[in-house]
Design a protein around this motif. Structure first.
Motif, PDB file in Angstrom:
ATOM      1  N   LYS A  81       0.839  -1.223  -0.067  1.00 60.39           N
ATOM      2  CA  LYS A  81       0.006  -0.385   0.344  1.00 60.39           C
ATOM      3  C   LYS A  81       0.718   1.465   0.035  1.00 60.39           C
ATOM      4  N   ASP A 110      -2.594   3.444  -6.001  1.00 61.65           N
ATOM      5  CA  ASP A 110      -2.449   2.584  -4.310  1.00 61.65           C
ATOM      6  C   ASP A 110      -3.915   2.330  -4.023  1.00 61.65           C
ATOM      7  N   ASP A 111      -5.177   1.398  -2.800  1.00 65.18           N
ATOM      8  CA  ASP A 111      -5.968   1.475  -2.232  1.00 65.18           C
ATOM      9  C   ASP A 111      -6.879   2.820  -3.690  1.00 65.18           C
ATOM     10  N   ILE A 112      -6.868   3.996  -3.159  1.00 61.45           N
ATOM     11  CA  ILE A 112      -7.808   4.754  -3.386  1.00 61.45           C
ATOM     12  C   ILE A 112      -7.780   4.827  -4.947  1.00 61.45           C
ATOM     13  N   ALA A 113      -6.544   5.432  -6.017  1.00 58.01           N
ATOM     14  CA  ALA A 113      -6.574   5.344  -6.803  1.00 58.01           C
ATOM     15  C   ALA A 113      -7.773   4.032  -7.929  1.00 58.01           C
ATOM     16  N   SER A 172      -9.946   2.016  -6.472  1.00 53.15           N
ATOM     17  CA  SER A 172     -10.801   2.613  -6.432  1.00 53.15           C
ATOM     18  C   SER A 172     -12.010   3.535  -7.106  1.00 53.15           C
ATOM     19  N   LEU A 173     -10.491   4.180  -7.121  1.00 53.21           N
ATOM     20  CA  LEU A 173     -10.975   5.798  -8.545  1.00 53.21           C
ATOM     21  C   LEU A 173     -11.052   4.758  -9.904  1.00 53.21           C
ATOM     22  N   HIS A 220     -13.000   3.268 -10.825  1.00 56.38           N
ATOM     23  CA  HIS A 220     -14.324   2.803 -10.869  1.00 56.38           C
ATOM     24  C   HIS A 220     -15.347   3.659 -10.384  1.00 56.38           C
ATOM     25  N   ALA A 221     -14.530   5.224 -10.515  1.00 48.39           N
ATOM     26  CA  ALA A 221     -15.418   6.405 -10.211  1.00 48.39           C
ATOM     27  C   ALA A 221     -16.812   6.513 -11.157  1.00 48.39           C
ATOM     28  N   ILE A 274     -19.266   4.568  -8.814  1.00 43.36           N
ATOM     29  CA  ILE A 274     -19.857   5.227  -7.921  1.00 43.36           C
ATOM     30  C   ILE A 274     -20.562   6.445  -8.206  1.00 43.36           C
ATOM     31  N   VAL A 310     -21.283  -1.030  -4.826  1.00 43.67           N
ATOM     32  CA  VAL A 310     -20.813  -0.121  -5.656  1.00 43.67           C
ATOM     33  C   VAL A 310     -20.409  -1.121  -6.806  1.00 43.67           C
ATOM     34  N   ARG A 349      -5.856  15.172  -3.705  1.00 45.66           N
ATOM     35  CA  ARG A 349      -7.116  14.820  -3.770  1.00 45.66           C
ATOM     36  C   ARG A 349      -7.658  15.873  -2.832  1.00 45.66           C
ATOM     37  N   TRP A 367     -14.585  13.661  -1.411  1.00 47.78           N
ATOM     38  CA  TRP A 367     -15.734  12.641  -2.461  1.00 47.78           C
ATOM     39  C   TRP A 367     -16.865  13.141  -2.390  1.00 47.78           C
ATOM     40  N   HIS A 418      -9.344   6.635   2.679  1.00 47.86           N
ATOM     41  CA  HIS A 418     -10.199   6.543   1.623  1.00 47.86           C
ATOM     42  C   HIS A 418     -11.835   6.962   1.430  1.00 47.86           C
ATOM     43  N   THR A 453     -12.986   8.803  -1.560  1.00 46.86           N
ATOM     44  CA  THR A 453     -13.975   8.143  -2.282  1.00 46.86           C
ATOM     45  C   THR A 453     -14.978   8.046  -2.141  1.00 46.86           C
TER      46      THR A 453
END
Ligand code: SF4
Lengths: 212, 469
Positions: A122, A182-185, A187-188, A190-191, A194, B16, B50, B53, B152, B156
């Protein structure tokens, strides 16, 4: 998160087993509100002769000359070679933060503690598991200026003598490191999904979407 | 097709995206932030450039480090002050609503959420604190997360999660007089153990749970984590809906009616399948007191401390021996013979208005025992404090020589100045009795508010059920 593709770098040998996260970064640093800047406190109790505190200036602290990272020939090392069960103990993510901030990009050991192993990926660090005999051999081969080349794409390590050693990495984790995700990237990626979810849910539960 | 559990419904409503390995991207409706686990999450956002969201889905309040004495003096401890100030500047920078130390709405994050209607039935709720399970009392899927997950969720509005298994804990029949939500949940943990719920989401049901007020249900779900489950749940019913009517952040008008129609479905279907069902008889539960260093080390108040010599399992014997040694108790000693040095009534487990009323009710004009050095009453929020004062509860407490404090986590985890000295025994309405939790060397006994207040008066534990019946 930085991507990891290939790395040719100096190796520092830390010849100890069961190095726990409290040794990697002692617990007083958990009080800090930062996540960057832990590099100077990496292995704090082994590196210095005094007790470290968060936000302390390390420039003038008394060094433990015997500790491997304080020896001039290992300055600038980006690969840590160590023994089994590296990263055991408390789950603090400060441990990989400190390693990364110090400049380590890869750790080679016969085994790692679970949570630490996950946390490395991570934070852009590649933990490599090699058989104990191979690790042993690398320790014996170590000489001044000993460098290894790690190629994550082909999953090989090349020694100075040109010998190649293969290693395994979970496919998903390899992909993420190669691409610096990273984990956030991740998940993003799938923006759109979302957003689509939000649009659909806002019809069912409008009271959750009156952000104004 | 078999019916769904409440957990299944909440889960399915928030998926999702599903990965090949079964892990899911789950939408988060509400994130609560506090000063201890959020600074690195905000720094992470800054380092990676970032933005949150959905800013409005976050709500922040400082609670862990906040002083419970005169607020005008500020925070003396530099580390505490830095964390509180950092939360403030981060919220300002990112535009997140924060209830300040001087705001009447400030309080313990898990008390403030439901009180404001910021956590509602049917929501997914997360917070960087394990007692987020509290919010499950309102039929919300609520669980604690680590700092990297806080970041996170900020970035997001989602988290990557794997679904847990379904457990139903059914508490049948009616609880006796003097037996509260706290006693029910402690008795459950005493039986199933601190790992009993590991890997499960626990739904609490049965007559005794339905009989509880919303406050009591929050006490039960609060301690689901102490039974090893990340989330606890209780079905939505009339009481849940009434609780949320007119709360500041609750839906209004047509939205309210629409929300209620949705909330009314938030219960397990009659034919839902649980992976595990455990039943309890409420009538058999007595007021509970923890004697050891884990919440599962708990017994009815009329019992005696266990004797390790009678334990055949060597691992258990050793843990009993260690706990007795740390707690300074003798094998076989009666629980009612344990003398208290301090009493703490507060924490996200038991600091709501009903808890304060229950504590006040046992005082009956009496005063704290001289042998008890300090009794702290720490309301869960500024609004609860105000309500209690309107009812005159503060006067009852101070007349009994109890200290009436400002809201916060206080002696639950001793991050501020409120703490135990080594060796001190404390009757505490909090949720964790680990070694050193309330101060280095401190000895915590977990109890209900009525049991804590009664112990403060007597100087030792007494059975409030005997008084009540
Ligand atoms: S009251 Fe205690 S358990 Fe609850 S949030 Fe505060 S420190 Fe955590």
């Amino acid at each position: 998160m930085r991507a990891f593709t290939t790395l040719t770098a100096l190796v520092a040998p830390l010849d100890r087993a069961n190095v726990d996260t409290d040794a990697i970064i002692p617990k007083q640093f958990l009080k800090s509100i930062r996540r960057a800047g832990f590099g100077p406190y990496l292995f704090d109790e082994w590196r210095y002769l005094d007790r470290g505190e968060p936000d302390m200036d390390c420039a003038n602290r008394p060094l433990n000359k015997d500790f491997v990272l304080n020896q001039p020939q290992y300055h600038g090392a980006q690969i840590l070679l160590t023994r089994e069960n590296f990263g055991c103990g408390s789950s603090r993510e400060h441990a990989p933060w400190a390693l990364e901030d110090y400049g380590f990009r890869a750790v080679i050991a016969p085994s790692f503690a679970d949570i630490f192993f996950n946390n490395c990926f991570k934070n852009g660090i590649l933990p490599i598991v090699l058989p104990a005999e191979t690790v042993d051999r690398l320790f014996r081969e170590m000489a001044d200026g000993y460098q290894l080349t790690i190629d994550l794409q082909s999953q090989t390590i090349t020694t100075p003598a040109g010998q190649q050693i293969g290693f395994d990495v979970d496919e998903n984790r390899r992909y993420r490191l190669l691409n610096g995700l990273d984990d956030i990237a991740l998940s993003l990626q799938h923006a759109d999904k979302i957003k689509a979810y939000e649009t659909e849910r806002a019809k069912r539960a409008p009271w959750l979407f009156q952000d104004a | 097709m078999a019916g769904k559990t409440l957990y299944d419904k909440l889960w399915d409503d928030h998926v999702v995206h599903t990965e090949d390995d079964g892990s899911c991207l789950i939408y988060i409706d509400r994130q609560l932030l506090h000063e201890v686990t959020s600074p690195q999450a905000f720094e992470g956002l800054r380092l990676s450039g970032r933005k949150p969201w959905r800013i409005a889905r976050n709500l922040a309040v400082a609670d862990h480090n906040i002083p419970t004495t005169d607020r005008a003096k500020g925070i003396a401890d530099p580390v505490s002050r830095l964390q509180v100030e950092t939360l403030e500047s981060n919220c300002k920078e990112f535009g997140i609503t924060e209830f300040h130390m001087s705001d009447i709405r400030q309080g313990i994050v898990h008390v403030v959420g439901p009180e404001q209607g910021a956590t509602l039935p049917g929501m997914t709720v997360v917070c960087g604190d394990s007692h987020t399970s509290t919010h499950g009392a309102s039929a919300a899927l609520a669980f604690g997360i680590g700092t990297s997950e806080v970041e996170h969720a900020l970035a997001t509005q989602c988290l990557v999660q794997k679904k847990a298994k379904n457990m139903l804990i059914k508490v049948n029949g009616k609880a006796g007089p003097g037996v509260t939500a706290k006693d029910i949940v402690l008795a459950i943990i005493g039986q199933i153990g601190t790992a009993g719920g590991t890997g499960y989401t626990i739904e609490f049901g049965g007559e005794a749970i339905r009989e509880l007020s919303m406050e009591g249900r929050m006490t039960v779900c609060n301690m689901a984590i102490e039974a090893g489950a990340r989330a606890g749940l209780i079905a939505c019913d009339e009481k849940t809906i009434e609780f949320y009517r007119d709360r500041p952040y609750a839906p209004k008008g047509d939205d309210w009616n629409m929300a209620v129609r949705y909330w009314e479905k938030l219960h397990s279907d009659p034919d839902a399948k649980f992976d595990k069902v455990i039943e309890f008889d409420a009538a058999a539960i007595k007021p509970q007191v923890s004697w050891g260093t884990s919440p599962e080390m708990v017994l009815p108040v009329d019992a005696s401390v266990p004797d390790p010599a009678r334990e055949t399992d060597p691992v258990k014997r050793q843990s009993i021996e260690r706990a007795l040694q740390y707690m300074g108790l003798k094998a076989g000693q009666k629980i009612t013979d344990i003398k208290l040095d301090k009493v703490f009534i507060g924490s996200c487990t038991n600091s709501r208005i009903e808890d304060l009323r229950a504590a006040a009710a046992v005082i009956k004009g009496r005063k704290k025992a001289d042998s008890v050095k300090q009794v702290l009453i720490v309301p869960g929020s500024g609004l609860i404090k105000q309500q209690a004062e309107a009812e005159g509860l503060d006067k009852i407490f101070t007349a009994a020589n109890f200290e009436w404090r400002e809201p916060g986590c206080s002696m639950c985890l001793a991050m501020n100045a409120d703490r135990l000295e080594a060796g001190e025994h404390c009757a505490s309405t909090s949720n964790r009795n680990f070694e050193g939790r309330q101060g280095y060397g401190g000895r915590t006994h977990l109890v209900s508010p009525a049991m804590a207040a009664a112990a403060a008066i007597a100087g030792h534990f007494v059975n409030v059920a005997e008084d009540a019946s």
